[in-house]
Motif scaffolding. Structure first.
Motif, PDB file in Angstrom:
ATOM      1  N   GLU A  15     129.044  15.667  63.095  1.00 28.98           N
ATOM      2  CA  GLU A  15     128.671  15.455  64.495  1.00 28.98           C
ATOM      3  C   GLU A  15     129.842  15.636  65.456  1.00 28.98           C
ATOM      4  N   GLY A  16     131.072  15.578  64.964  1.00 27.99           N
ATOM      5  CA  GLY A  16     132.250  15.693  65.821  1.00 27.99           C
ATOM      6  C   GLY A  16     132.829  17.095  65.913  1.00 27.99           C
ATOM      7  N   TRP A  17     132.043  18.116  65.560  1.00 27.67           N
ATOM      8  CA  TRP A  17     132.532  19.493  65.711  1.00 27.67           C
ATOM      9  C   TRP A  17     132.874  19.758  67.179  1.00 27.67           C
ATOM     10  N   LEU A  18     133.656  20.802  67.432  1.00 27.74           N
ATOM     11  CA  LEU A  18     134.110  21.059  68.804  1.00 27.74           C
ATOM     12  C   LEU A  18     133.377  22.222  69.467  1.00 27.74           C
ATOM     13  N   VAL A  19     133.548  23.418  68.920  1.00 25.66           N
ATOM     14  CA  VAL A  19     132.960  24.612  69.532  1.00 25.66           C
ATOM     15  C   VAL A  19     132.442  25.569  68.457  1.00 25.66           C
ATOM     16  N   VAL A  20     131.564  26.461  68.906  1.00 26.75           N
ATOM     17  CA  VAL A  20     131.129  27.588  68.081  1.00 26.75           C
ATOM     18  C   VAL A  20     131.552  28.847  68.819  1.00 26.75           C
ATOM     19  N   LEU A  21     132.268  29.712  68.124  1.00 24.06           N
ATOM     20  CA  LEU A  21     132.678  31.002  68.682  1.00 24.06           C
ATOM     21  C   LEU A  21     131.782  32.090  68.119  1.00 24.06           C
ATOM     22  N   LYS A  22     131.472  33.093  68.937  1.00 17.61           N
ATOM     23  CA  LYS A  22     130.729  34.257  68.450  1.00 17.61           C
ATOM     24  C   LYS A  22     131.585  35.498  68.642  1.00 17.61           C
ATOM     25  N   GLY A  23     131.231  36.544  67.912  1.00 13.23           N
ATOM     26  CA  GLY A  23     131.980  37.798  68.015  1.00 13.23           C
ATOM     27  C   GLY A  23     133.381  37.697  67.450  1.00 13.23           C
ATOM     28  N   VAL A  24     133.539  36.911  66.390  1.00 15.75           N
ATOM     29  CA  VAL A  24     134.864  36.682  65.823  1.00 15.75           C
ATOM     30  C   VAL A  24     135.191  37.720  64.754  1.00 15.75           C
ATOM     31  N   ASN A  25     136.480  37.873  64.514  1.00 15.77           N
ATOM     32  CA  ASN A  25     136.973  38.742  63.452  1.00 15.77           C
ATOM     33  C   ASN A  25     137.756  37.874  62.476  1.00 15.77           C
ATOM     34  N   LYS A  26     137.180  37.649  61.301  1.00 16.77           N
ATOM     35  CA  LYS A  26     137.791  36.786  60.290  1.00 16.77           C
ATOM     36  C   LYS A  26     139.214  37.234  59.928  1.00 16.77           C
ATOM     37  N   ASP A  27     139.496  38.516  60.080  1.00 15.37           N
ATOM     38  CA  ASP A  27     140.804  39.058  59.693  1.00 15.37           C
ATOM     39  C   ASP A  27     141.949  38.529  60.551  1.00 15.37           C
ATOM     40  N   ILE A  58     132.817  31.681  73.530  1.00 20.65           N
ATOM     41  CA  ILE A  58     132.225  30.369  73.251  1.00 20.65           C
ATOM     42  C   ILE A  58     130.704  30.501  73.276  1.00 20.65           C
ATOM     43  N   ALA A  59     130.087  30.264  72.124  1.00 25.37           N
ATOM     44  CA  ALA A  59     128.629  30.311  72.017  1.00 25.37           C
ATOM     45  C   ALA A  59     128.028  28.937  72.262  1.00 25.37           C
ATOM     46  N   GLU A  60     128.763  27.906  71.845  1.00 22.22           N
ATOM     47  CA  GLU A  60     128.282  26.532  72.000  1.00 22.22           C
ATOM     48  C   GLU A  60     129.460  25.592  72.141  1.00 22.22           C
ATOM     49  N   VAL A  61     129.261  24.545  72.892  1.00 18.58           N
ATOM     50  CA  VAL A  61     130.242  23.470  73.036  1.00 18.58           C
ATOM     51  C   VAL A  61     129.518  22.182  72.660  1.00 18.58           C
TER      52      VAL A  61
END
Length: 132
Positions: free
Chosen positions: A100-112, A79-82
């Protein structure tokens, strides 16, 4: 009735949207799910730097039309941002699920890891199939 489905995101069958920016991805719920839940009254999300595994629970959302449901991550990452604003004012998720209603930002993800992601057009067709 066709729901609003922005072209700048991809979608899951669980009614989540994802917007990628490099190795980060912003995740939120779709307008369809927001309407199914009703006015969001409760939102529980992880904390920054929490590790999230693929297809594991990363949050909880409840609204006037249901008793609540767990949210499952379509990707692994950190979790990079909440969206703290949405946590304090959950109706933002109902009122503006794509911005404005987004939930979280993830980092280090693998699109696959994504299972059968859909374009906006494909998701729109998927919704039409649900309404028939």
């Amino acid at each position: 009735m066709r729901k609003y489905v922005p072209d700048d995101a991809i979608y899951t069958k669980e009614h989540l949207w994802l917007r990628f920016e490099g190795k980060k991805v912003c995740i939120g719920i779709t307008e369809y799910l927001a309407e199914e839940i009703g006015r969001v009254t409760e939102l529980d999300l992880p904390e920054e730097d929490d590790e999230i595994d693929f297809e594991t629970e990363f949050g909880f959302i409840a609204g006037k039309n249901n008793n609540g449901m767990d949210l499952f991550s379509p990707l692994s990452g950190t979790i990079a941002e909440v969206n703290a604003e949405a946590m304090e004012n959950p109706k933002l998720v109902s009122d503006d699920p794509y911005d404005e209603g987004w939930l979280v930002v993830l980092k280090g993800v693998n699109k696959d890891e994504l299972e059968e992601p859909m374009t906006a057009e494909e998701y729109g067709e998927y919704l039409q199939g649900l309404e028939e």
